[in-house]
Design a protein around this motif. Structure first.
Motif, PDB file in Angstrom:
ATOM      1  N   GLY A 164       0.821  -1.201   0.000  1.00 29.90           N
ATOM      2  CA  GLY A 164       0.000   0.000   0.000  1.00 29.90           C
ATOM      3  C   GLY A 164       0.857   1.254   0.000  1.00 29.90           C
ATOM      4  O   GLY A 164       1.374   1.665   1.039  1.00 29.90           O
ATOM      5  N   VAL A 200     -14.315  -2.710   3.076  1.00 31.33           N
ATOM      6  CA  VAL A 200     -13.031  -2.222   3.596  1.00 31.33           C
ATOM      7  C   VAL A 200     -12.307  -1.403   2.533  1.00 31.33           C
ATOM      8  O   VAL A 200     -11.696  -0.372   2.829  1.00 31.33           O
ATOM      9  CB  VAL A 200     -12.155  -3.405   4.064  1.00 31.33           C
ATOM     10  CG1 VAL A 200     -10.762  -2.907   4.463  1.00 31.33           C
ATOM     11  CG2 VAL A 200     -12.817  -4.136   5.219  1.00 31.33           C
ATOM     12  N   ARG A 232     -11.183   2.383   2.862  1.00 32.14           N
ATOM     13  CA  ARG A 232      -9.788   2.773   2.670  1.00 32.14           C
ATOM     14  C   ARG A 232      -9.669   3.874   1.623  1.00 32.14           C
ATOM     15  O   ARG A 232      -8.903   4.833   1.780  1.00 32.14           O
ATOM     16  CB  ARG A 232      -8.947   1.571   2.247  1.00 32.14           C
ATOM     17  CG  ARG A 232      -7.456   1.875   2.230  1.00 32.14           C
ATOM     18  CD  ARG A 232      -6.639   0.677   1.812  1.00 32.14           C
ATOM     19  NE  ARG A 232      -6.809   0.388   0.389  1.00 32.14           N
ATOM     20  CZ  ARG A 232      -6.020  -0.445  -0.288  1.00 32.14           C
ATOM     21  NH1 ARG A 232      -5.060  -1.098   0.343  1.00 32.14           N
ATOM     22  NH2 ARG A 232      -6.217  -0.666  -1.572  1.00 32.14           N
ATOM     23  N   ILE A 268     -10.779   7.169   3.176  1.00 33.80           N
ATOM     24  CA  ILE A 268      -9.763   7.672   4.111  1.00 33.80           C
ATOM     25  C   ILE A 268      -8.599   8.299   3.351  1.00 33.80           C
ATOM     26  O   ILE A 268      -8.121   9.385   3.698  1.00 33.80           O
ATOM     27  CB  ILE A 268      -9.273   6.530   5.030  1.00 33.80           C
ATOM     28  CG1 ILE A 268     -10.391   6.129   5.997  1.00 33.80           C
ATOM     29  CG2 ILE A 268      -8.023   6.958   5.787  1.00 33.80           C
ATOM     30  CD1 ILE A 268     -10.066   4.904   6.817  1.00 33.80           C
ATOM     31  N   ARG A 269      -8.145   7.643   2.308  1.00 31.93           N
ATOM     32  CA  ARG A 269      -7.021   8.170   1.541  1.00 31.93           C
ATOM     33  C   ARG A 269      -7.408   9.461   0.828  1.00 31.93           C
ATOM     34  O   ARG A 269      -6.637  10.431   0.808  1.00 31.93           O
ATOM     35  CB  ARG A 269      -6.522   7.135   0.542  1.00 31.93           C
ATOM     36  CG  ARG A 269      -5.800   5.978   1.202  1.00 31.93           C
ATOM     37  CD  ARG A 269      -5.152   5.060   0.192  1.00 31.93           C
ATOM     38  NE  ARG A 269      -4.454   3.971   0.857  1.00 31.93           N
ATOM     39  CZ  ARG A 269      -3.802   3.018   0.221  1.00 31.93           C
ATOM     40  NH1 ARG A 269      -3.768   3.003  -1.106  1.00 31.93           N
ATOM     41  NH2 ARG A 269      -3.182   2.056   0.899  1.00 31.93           N
TER      42      ARG A 269
END
Length: 316
Positions: free
Chosen positions: A54, A101, A105, A108-109
Motif C-alpha cells: 500500500g 473495507v 480505505r 480515508i485516503r
C-alpha cells in the motif's frame, strides 16, 4: 501563476537563504513537475510489484510539493491523479480486500489527500505573508533596510549571475520635517507613498527601491556598463522630482549616486557611506540636487586577479 512567484524582477531573487522552503522555491516549474512525475512513476511501479504494502500514504509528499511550489490548482490536479492511480478497483481485487473495507480505505485516503491540499495551501499563504512582512516596509510597501543590506551583500559576494555594473542611489526627501509640521504626519506618509509609487514607475521592474528609515530611501539598479550609470541615475532623479513636484504636498528630492562593479573586495557599509556622503554634499549645495560618482576596481596585471582597491572618480 501562484502568488509566491509574483516577485519583483531585476536583480534576482531577494534574500537568499539556505532553509528548505527557499531551496524548494529555487526549483523551476519544470524541475518540480519532473520530480513529481518521477516520484509518481516510482510509486506506481512499487504498487504494482508490492500491492499488499500500500503506497497510498507516499503520494502525500508529492501532493504537498505540488501545493507548495506550484499552487492550489496543481496540487488538486496531482491529488486527482493520485486518487485515480491508487484507488483503482482492480487493485482492490488483487489485494483481496473486502469491498466495504476497500471503499473505506479509499475514502480515508481521499480525505487525507484533500486535507493535505488544504493545509499546504494555508501554510503557503501564511509563509508568503510573513516573508513579505519581513522584507517590506509596512507604510510604503517598499523593501526595507534589512532587505537592502542583504541584497547588496549578495551582489558584492558575487552570488548574482552575470557581471553587470550597478547604480546605487541614496535618496532623501527635502523639507520632510516641514511637511510633517505644517500638514501633519498623514501628509508626510502621503509623500513617502507618492515617492514609492513614482520610483516603481521609473524603475520599470529593472531595479528595486528600499526604505532605509524615515524619509531616506535607496535604489539598486543593474546597468549594462559603468558608462550607463550616470544617465540612469539622472533620469531616475528627474522622474522622482517631477512626480513629487506634482504631489498634493510638492517637494523635491536630493540624491547621491554611486556607480560600481560588484566585487568581494568592496565593503557594503563603505559603499553606503560614500553614496550617502555625495547625497549630503549635493543637498548642502542646494535642495533637489543629484551628485554622482563612479567607483572602479583596480586590476593589477600578472598578479592576483582579485581587486585590491578602488578609485573614486570625481563627482559632478
Amino acid at each position: 501563476m501562484p502568488d509566491h512567484e509574483r516577485s519583483q524582477s531585476g536583480m534576482g531573487e531577494l534574500v537568499k537563504t539556505r532553509n528548505l522552503a527557499d531551496r524548494l522555491d529555487a526549483w523551476s516549474a519544470w524541475t518540480t513537475w519532473t520530480v513529481l512525475a518521477a516520484g509518481g512513476l516510482a510509486l506506481i511501479s512499487a504498487d504494482h510489484f508490492f500491492p499488499a504494502v500500500g503506497m497510498g500514504p507516499l503520494f502525500i509528499p508529492l501532493i504537498a510539493l505540488a501545493g507548495w511550489r506550484l499552487g492550489l490548482r496543481a496540487s488538486c490536479f496531482v491529488t486527482v491523479l493520485a486518487c485515480l492511480l491508487n484507488i483503482f478497483p482492480h487493485h482492490v481485487h488483487e489485494v483481496g480486500l473486502n469491498p466495504n473495507v476497500a471503499v473505506a480505505r479509499g475514502i480515508i485516503r481521499f480525505s487525507a489527500y484533500g486535507f493535505t491540499v488544504v493545509v499546504i495551501h494555508a501554510l503557503r499563504r501564511a509563509y508568503d505573508r510573513e516573508r513579505v512582512r519581513a522584507t517590506h516596509d509596512a507604510l510604503t510597501n517598499a523593501l526595507n533596510r534589512a532587505a537592502f543590506e542583504r541584497e547588496l551583500e549578495t551582489l558584492l559576494d558575487g552570488r548574482e549571475p552575470g557581471n553587470r555594473a550597478v547604480a546605487l542611489a541614496m535618496i532623501d526627501v527635502d523639507d520632510f520635517k516641514r511637511i510633517n509640521d505644517a500638514h501633519g504626519h498623514g501628509a508626510g506618509d502621503h509623500v513617502l507613498r507618492e515617492l514609492t509609487a513614482a520610483a516603481s514607475r521609473a524603475l520599470h521592474g529593472r531595479g528595486r527601491l528600499y526604505r532605509l528609515g524615515g524619509d531616506e530611501f535607496a535604489a539598486l539598479m543593474p546597468i549594462a556598463s559603468t558608462a550607463a550609470g550616470r544617465p540612469t541615475i539622472e533620469r531616475f532623479h528627474q522622474d522622482l522630482s517631477a512626480a513629487l513636484g506634482r504631489s498634493r504636498y510638492p517637494t523635491t528630492v536630493s540624491m547621491g549616486g554611486l556607480i560600481f562593479q560588484p566585487s568581494p573586495s568592496l565593503d557594503r557599509a563603505a559603499l553606503m557611506h560614500e553614496a550617502d556622503g555625495h547625497m549630503y554634499v549635493g543637498k548642502a549645495a542646494g535642495k533637489g540636487q543629484v551628485r554622482i560618482a563612479a567607483l572602479r576596481s583596480i586590476a593589477i596585471a600578472n598578479a592576483d586577479p582579485k581587486p585590491t582597491g578602488a578609485e573614486l572618480l570625481p563627482a559632478v
